[in-house]
Motif scaffolding. Structure first.
Motif, PDB file in Angstrom:
ATOM      1  N   GLU A   1       1.485   6.549  12.277  1.00  0.00           N
ATOM      2  CA  GLU A   1       0.263   5.191  12.602  1.00  0.00           C
ATOM      3  C   GLU A   1       1.286   5.122  14.246  1.00  0.00           C
ATOM      4  OE1 GLU A   1      -2.450   3.406  11.420  1.00  0.00           O
ATOM      5  OE2 GLU A   1      -3.344   4.732  10.555  1.00  0.00           O
TER       6      GLU A   1
ATOM      7  N   VAL B   1       9.663  -3.756   7.420  1.00  0.00           N
ATOM      8  CA  VAL B   1       9.324  -2.731   8.678  1.00  0.00           C
ATOM      9  C   VAL B   1       9.502  -4.039   9.900  1.00  0.00           C
ATOM     10  CG1 VAL B   1       7.390  -1.751  10.149  1.00  0.00           C
ATOM     11  CG2 VAL B   1       8.051  -1.855   7.148  1.00  0.00           C
TER      12      VAL B   1
ATOM     13  N   LYS C   1      -4.908  11.986  -4.870  1.00  0.00           N
ATOM     14  CA  LYS C   1      -5.427  10.828  -3.902  1.00  0.00           C
ATOM     15  C   LYS C   1      -5.086   9.861  -3.393  1.00  0.00           C
ATOM     16  CE  LYS C   1      -9.459   7.176  -4.127  1.00  0.00           C
ATOM     17  NZ  LYS C   1     -10.656   6.547  -4.691  1.00  0.00           N
ATOM     18  N   TRP C   2      -4.018   9.057  -3.533  1.00  0.00           N
ATOM     19  CA  TRP C   2      -3.073   8.233  -3.153  1.00  0.00           C
ATOM     20  C   TRP C   2      -1.671   8.098  -2.600  1.00  0.00           C
ATOM     21  CZ3 TRP C   2      -5.746   4.091  -1.544  1.00  0.00           C
ATOM     22  CH2 TRP C   2      -6.747   2.928  -2.505  1.00  0.00           C
ATOM     23  N   GLU C   3      -1.705   9.415  -2.823  1.00  0.00           N
ATOM     24  CA  GLU C   3      -0.323  10.677  -1.616  1.00  0.00           C
ATOM     25  C   GLU C   3       0.503   8.964  -2.698  1.00  0.00           C
ATOM     26  OE1 GLU C   3      -0.619  11.007   1.822  1.00  0.00           O
ATOM     27  OE2 GLU C   3      -2.234  11.623   1.531  1.00  0.00           O
TER      28      GLU C   3
ATOM     29  N   GLU D   1       6.376  -6.211   4.022  1.00  0.00           N
ATOM     30  CA  GLU D   1       6.076  -6.207   5.625  1.00  0.00           C
ATOM     31  C   GLU D   1       6.757  -6.751   6.692  1.00  0.00           C
ATOM     32  OE1 GLU D   1       3.005  -6.366   6.386  1.00  0.00           O
ATOM     33  OE2 GLU D   1       3.411  -6.316   8.633  1.00  0.00           O
TER      34      GLU D   1
ATOM     35  N   PRO E   1       0.829  -1.862  -0.063  1.00  0.00           N
ATOM     36  CA  PRO E   1      -0.139  -0.171   0.168  1.00  0.00           C
ATOM     37  C   PRO E   1       0.668   1.368   0.020  1.00  0.00           C
ATOM     38  CG  PRO E   1      -0.167  -0.693   2.084  1.00  0.00           C
ATOM     39  CD  PRO E   1       0.692  -2.081   1.203  1.00  0.00           C
ATOM     40  N   PRO E   2       0.001   2.149  -0.731  1.00  0.00           N
ATOM     41  CA  PRO E   2      -0.785   2.682  -1.324  1.00  0.00           C
ATOM     42  C   PRO E   2      -0.988   2.273  -2.780  1.00  0.00           C
ATOM     43  CG  PRO E   2       0.768   4.735  -1.379  1.00  0.00           C
ATOM     44  CD  PRO E   2       1.036   4.027  -0.701  1.00  0.00           C
TER      45      PRO E   2
ATOM     46  N   PRO F   1       2.732   6.476   5.734  1.00  0.00           N
ATOM     47  CA  PRO F   1       1.858   6.196   6.649  1.00  0.00           C
ATOM     48  C   PRO F   1       1.656   4.863   7.723  1.00  0.00           C
ATOM     49  CG  PRO F   1       1.457   5.055   4.274  1.00  0.00           C
ATOM     50  CD  PRO F   1       2.138   5.875   4.112  1.00  0.00           C
ATOM     51  N   ILE F   2       2.917   4.262   8.005  1.00  0.00           N
ATOM     52  CA  ILE F   2       3.608   3.685   8.803  1.00  0.00           C
ATOM     53  C   ILE F   2       3.943   4.531  10.095  1.00  0.00           C
ATOM     54  CG2 ILE F   2       5.021   1.524   9.539  1.00  0.00           C
ATOM     55  CD1 ILE F   2       4.563   0.491   6.247  1.00  0.00           C
TER      56      ILE F   2
ATOM     57  N   PHE G   1      -2.219  -3.507  -2.673  1.00  0.00           N
ATOM     58  CA  PHE G   1      -2.901  -4.100  -1.220  1.00  0.00           C
ATOM     59  C   PHE G   1      -4.157  -4.878  -1.550  1.00  0.00           C
ATOM     60  CE2 PHE G   1      -6.041  -1.557   0.562  1.00  0.00           C
ATOM     61  CZ  PHE G   1      -5.637  -0.445   0.067  1.00  0.00           C
TER      62      PHE G   1
END
Lengths: 279, 240
Positions: B182, B158, B233-235, B155, B35-36, B178-179, B39
């Motif tokens: 958050e 990270v 939209k999806w950056e 995945e 993502p983005p 985004p990870i 996914f």
């Protein structure tokens, strides 16, 4: 929680459990048939048949599983496509190998390029079953070959003295008796087969390990309604429990089967059963 | 998943017959774990920037498309052996890849790669850096002085930083941002690496016709601004 566990994505992992069970359900008897054929061939008195049986057992057992899975599946798929290509598109002039590309005409694609996705998935699944059956069939053949050799010669001789042909002694005396010798080895194979199902993943089938990894991965709130951290441990724990329960149930079933097969056999265990009954 | 299969199956039956020659159905290969760009969403379907983009491209090129997921590791071998017809998986255009497959024109600007770290003083010149196998970031680290550890999925890279196995992850900024937003324990370094020539669709070298169709479709989306709207939209980096 209930909502989370019933998302479309979770449905996929439940489906994949069924895929694994189906794979086992189809592969085990097929592998057994391959094994039986391989062992019977290896015992044959006709030299070429015997060579074929022995060759199959030796070659497939000798090649590492992963190499076999990676190579054989691609090769098999391409052999099918090349064959279809030559039959269906005889006018095709371009070479099949163009640099790195493997190009066959559209009609020769297996499955056809415009077939729905489930056809592609079933085809992949069928290839997987076939590959598993060949690999495990070779091991089963070796076990069965050993088991056939373990049946006391005197049993077959008795049959012969009654005037049975060699075909009759094979089917009526050797085969019923050899199962009791083969079962411990075959039950080992079954256990290994259960644990080998994640190899499906290598064949491009989305099995439970794939979905466990995918579902357990970190999810950020931008891309899902259920953001969470790294939950792979919990998903893999669930897999562990699944496989443990499954192997335990298999063990119990196989033990019962063994007790049944031993009944009345001229083996130590069969003798022990007889004594336990009479006293 | 089921709905996706059913609708595509219905489409394949109705529209597939119309095109006798060439690709009746174009199978779009993606990874589904980045993502983005792409996914698997909650419903179990392929989603993301490339899903939207790909569907629009197929519409414009008048192709019937079907989405397939494949491991990143073997995404190029499976393309050349014909299991699907395109790679649309956030794959940057590089010379090395171009020798094996063909690319359409890029549909994102070169996105700077970022370092995701657990502490701001992480050593990114001599330390251990995680990257996904076979990515431009992996070759970049291999060529620099740092120690490279490779993982099969983004995945896992990270996760390696979170559990201290690696000092940093190098990956596309759009994936890491985004990870970092958050997760309070992780942050992005200010230092960026400009590698890669933007993301394009990968096709077989023998498939020039299909490449032409997608090239034209991408160009038309660039011209009327719809591509820019999707990028915002999806950056996924800068606009065109």
């Amino acid at each position: 929680m209930a909502c989370y566990l019933t998302t479309g994505k979770h449905m996929s992992i439940y489906w994949s459990v069924l895929t694994v069970l189906l794979l086992l359900g189809i592969t085990a008897p097929t592998a057994l048939a391959f094994g039986f054929a391989g062992a019977s061939a290896a015992r044959s008195r006709i030299a070429p048949v015997s060579w074929l049986g022995r060759g199959y057992i030796a070659v497939v057992r000798g090649v590492p599983d992963i190499a076999f899975f990676l190579f054989f599946v691609i090769a098999l798929d391409q052999i099918i496509e090349v064959t279809r290509h030559h039959i269906l598109c005889p006018d095709w002039v371009e070479p099949i190998r163009q640099g790195n590309d493997f190009v066959v005409c559209q009609a020769a694609k297996m499955p056809l390029g415009n077939a729905p996705q489930w056809v592609h998935e079933s085809y992949g699944f069928a290839i997987a079953v076939f590959t598993f059956a060949i690999v495990f069939g070779a091991f089963a053949a070796n076990v069965i070959q050993g088991a056939m050799a373990a049946v006391p010669r005197g049993q077959i001789e008795t049959g012969e003295s009654y005037g049975m042909t060699s075909r009759q002694t094979f089917w009526r005396i050797l085969v019923p008796q050899m199962w009791v010798y083969a079962l411990p080895g075959l039950s080992n194979l079954w256990m290994v087969l259960i644990k080998a199902t994640p190899l499906l993943f290598l064949l491009g089938i989305q099995d439970i390990v794939y979905w466990a990894r995918e579902l357990g991965g970190i999810k950020t709130s931008r891309f899902t309604d259920y953001p969470h951290g790294d939950w792979r441990m919990w998903y893999f724990l669930a897999l562990l429990v699944f496989y443990l329960i499954f192997t335990r149930v298999s063990e119990i079933t196989l033990e019962r089967l063994m007790a049944r097969l031993t009944l009345g056999q001229a083996t130590t265990a069969g003798e022990a059963q007889r004594k336990a009954r009479t006293t | 998943m089921k709905n996706l299969i059913l609708t595509t199956a219905a489409l394949a039956v109705t529209a597939g017959m119309a095109m006798a020659d060439g690709h009746a159905v174009v199978r779009m290969g993606t990874e589904g774990a980045y993502p983005p760009y792409n996914f698997i969403n909650d419903a179990g379907e392929v989603d993301g920037f490339e899903r939207e983009l790909g569907d629009e491209l197929c519409l414009r090129a008048e192709l019937t498309c079907e989405w397939v997921t494949n491991e990143w590791d073997s995404i190029i071998p499976n393309l050349v052996s014909g299991n699907y017809d395109t790679i649309i998986a956030g794959m940057s255009i590089t010379d090395e890849r171009d020798e094996v497959i063909d690319f359409t024109q890029n549909y994102t600007q070169p996105d700077p790669s970022s370092y995701l770290v657990a502490s701001a003083d992480a050593d990114i010149t001599g330390g251990v850096i995680a990257a996904q196998t076979g990515t431009i970031q992996a070759s970049f680290i291999a060529a620099s002085g740092a120690t490279l550890v490779e993982f099969a999925t983004p995945e896992e890279t990270v996760a390696a930083v979170k559990n201290g196995e690696a000092d940093a992850v190098l990956a596309d900024n759009a994936y890491l941002a985004p990870i970092a937003d958050e997760d309070g324990d992780l942050q992005l370094l200010d230092q960026k690496e400009l590698i890669g020539g933007g993301v394009g669709m990968g096709l077989r070298e023998s498939d020039g016709e299909l490449k032409g169709k997608f090239d034209a479709a991408i160009q038309s989306m660039k011209d009327d601004g719809t591509l820019n709207a999707l990028i915002t939209k999806w950056e996924v980096g800068e606009q065109f």
